[in-house]
Design an enzyme around this catalytic site. Sequence first.
Site, mmCIF file in Angstrom:
data_model
loop_
_atom_site.group_PDB
_atom_site.id
_atom_site.type_symbol
_atom_site.label_atom_id
_atom_site.label_comp_id
_atom_site.label_asym_id
_atom_site.label_seq_id
_atom_site.Cartn_x
_atom_site.Cartn_y
_atom_site.Cartn_z
ATOM 1 N N ASP A 117 0.851 -1.186 0.000
ATOM 2 C CA ASP A 117 0.000 0.000 0.000
ATOM 3 C C ASP A 117 0.887 1.237 0.000
ATOM 4 O OD1 ASP A 117 -2.321 1.485 0.046
ATOM 5 O OD2 ASP A 117 -2.566 1.357 2.213
ATOM 6 N N HIS A 124 -3.537 14.096 0.912
ATOM 7 C CA HIS A 124 -3.774 13.159 2.023
ATOM 8 C C HIS A 124 -2.570 13.134 2.964
ATOM 9 C CE1 HIS A 124 -5.040 9.615 4.252
ATOM 10 N NE2 HIS A 124 -3.890 9.027 3.959
ATOM 11 N N GLU A 190 -10.353 4.167 3.724
ATOM 12 C CA GLU A 190 -9.444 4.892 2.840
ATOM 13 C C GLU A 190 -9.857 4.553 1.414
ATOM 14 O OE1 GLU A 190 -5.326 4.190 4.031
ATOM 15 O OE2 GLU A 190 -5.529 5.816 5.496
ATOM 16 N N GLU A 192 -9.278 4.147 -2.226
ATOM 17 C CA GLU A 192 -8.048 3.969 -2.998
ATOM 18 C C GLU A 192 -8.347 3.237 -4.301
ATOM 19 O OE1 GLU A 192 -4.697 2.441 -0.869
ATOM 20 O OE2 GLU A 192 -5.353 3.239 1.070
ATOM 21 N N ASP A 224 -9.121 0.568 2.089
ATOM 22 C CA ASP A 224 -8.137 0.166 3.096
ATOM 23 C C ASP A 224 -8.667 0.580 4.464
ATOM 24 O OD1 ASP A 224 -5.818 -0.469 4.491
ATOM 25 O OD2 ASP A 224 -4.826 1.409 3.962
ATOM 26 N N ARG A 228 -7.776 4.182 13.331
ATOM 27 C CA ARG A 228 -6.847 5.304 13.564
ATOM 28 C C ARG A 228 -6.259 5.316 14.963
ATOM 29 N NH1 ARG A 228 -5.699 6.182 8.482
ATOM 30 N NH2 ARG A 228 -7.519 6.772 7.259
ATOM 31 N N GLN A 231 -3.631 2.616 14.983
ATOM 32 C CA GLN A 231 -2.556 3.069 14.092
ATOM 33 C C GLN A 231 -1.686 4.144 14.752
ATOM 34 O OE1 GLN A 231 -4.107 4.878 10.509
ATOM 35 N NE2 GLN A 231 -2.088 5.366 9.686
ATOM 36 N N LYS A 244 -4.254 -1.680 10.267
ATOM 37 C CA LYS A 244 -4.628 -1.792 8.852
ATOM 38 C C LYS A 244 -4.896 -3.239 8.438
ATOM 39 C CE LYS A 244 -3.330 2.463 7.347
ATOM 40 N NZ LYS A 244 -4.143 3.309 6.475
ATOM 41 N N THR A 248 -8.957 -5.478 4.087
ATOM 42 C CA THR A 248 -8.841 -4.572 2.944
ATOM 43 C C THR A 248 -9.826 -5.089 1.904
ATOM 44 O OG1 THR A 248 -6.480 -4.321 3.393
ATOM 45 C CG2 THR A 248 -7.262 -3.576 1.233
ATOM 46 N N GLU A 349 -9.819 12.694 7.629
ATOM 47 C CA GLU A 349 -9.684 14.032 7.043
ATOM 48 C C GLU A 349 -11.022 14.756 6.964
ATOM 49 O OE1 GLU A 349 -6.818 13.705 3.433
ATOM 50 O OE2 GLU A 349 -7.551 11.713 3.928
HETATM 51 CA CA CA Z 1 -3.945 3.080 2.747
#
Ligand code: CA
Length: 398
Positions: A117, A124, A190, A192, A224, A228, A231, A244, A248, A349
């Site tokens: 990844d 971002h 996320e 992606e 993904d 948080r 993480q 993570k 996925t 975000e």
């Molecule tokens: Ca990611």
Amino acid sequence: MNTWVEGAAGSLFDIDNLPYGVFSRPGEEPRVGVRIGDQVLDLAPVAAAEMLDVHHVFEEPTLNPLMAEGPQVAASIRRWITGLLTDETERGLVEPHLLPLAEVELLLPVEVADYVDFYCSLEHATNVGRIFRPDAEALLPNWRHLPVGYHGRAGTVVASGTEVVRPSGQRKPPEADAPTYGPSARLDIEAELGFVVGTPSALGHRVGVDDVAGHVFGLVGLNDWSARDIQAWEYVPLGPFLGKSFATSISHWVTPLAALDAAWVDLPGQDPAPLPYLQGSAARGLDIDIEVELNGEVVSRPPYASMYWSPAQMLAHMTVNGASLRTGDLFASGTVSGAEREQRGSFLELSWGGKEPFAGGHTFLEDGDEVVLRYTAPGTGGGRIALGEVAGTVVPAR
Ligand code: CA
């Protein structure tokens, strides 16, 4: 070129799209299909009837054998399928093998080999830097020199529609003295894009920027899922780990690279110029629009065209040390976030670290929330095509 398949012409799955997937029906073995309109063409019996040399690749439960055939065979199979679906004289043979989507179960399309990844969005990376490290420079010194990435967990890549169990782990808010264990309170998405490798490479050999089309088979939508709080406590100094690796999600459909021939665009600009091994004419971006839907409401529209690093540069960077590629390798772009608030590809975000609720009071994911990522791009036929969507619903921690 027009297809005789009813309802397909002018749709997002017209003859210029033709993504591959793996499906099954009750009591039958999983096998490879191609999507046209709202139907799946069961390729194995048609290929057997036409005595195609590679008919066996359609009888497999993953796309890996098809992808391993390489770009020339992939191009000839695409021409063959296009002929089947546009030539009226093929209709009698093909039509009995067109199955309505509602009558098949779609499965994980790829046996994922290695999963990498990246972190290719300038917006971002800047936003996350500001939120996670408010007192430091938002971008770390390496960011504009290489596409930053990490190796993820291939075994937990799941198909769209798979429930996401809220992960548990260690969390330590900055003001707490010690960590505690429990369900993540800051579960996130996320948005992606993922790139799937077809043709492998040899150990010790590096793949150049301009070799991307020789190795990448196609694209998937990718979410993904990220915890948080887990993480933020674990990621220094070795990067993402358990925050993570619990899930996925990827789309059921793999869009072949050829379907995106009209979607390539110049990158927004790289300053400073990257090192020579990251340069080449294939170092381009993709004009793919993403929609992030939360419980049926679109909450963000990230533009893939805003990404700083190109897919070809990701591929060149991940092999520059001689690391080999395997069929089924998956590499993802990193969260796609544009410059505007309504273009951010994560709830971290969108809610600015949980401080600014959005979409009617949301910050992070609640149990029962459903997220769907949708993707469209210019097609070679002049209209638009859809890539595979990625859906997932959060269920309570176990
Ligand atoms: Ca990611």
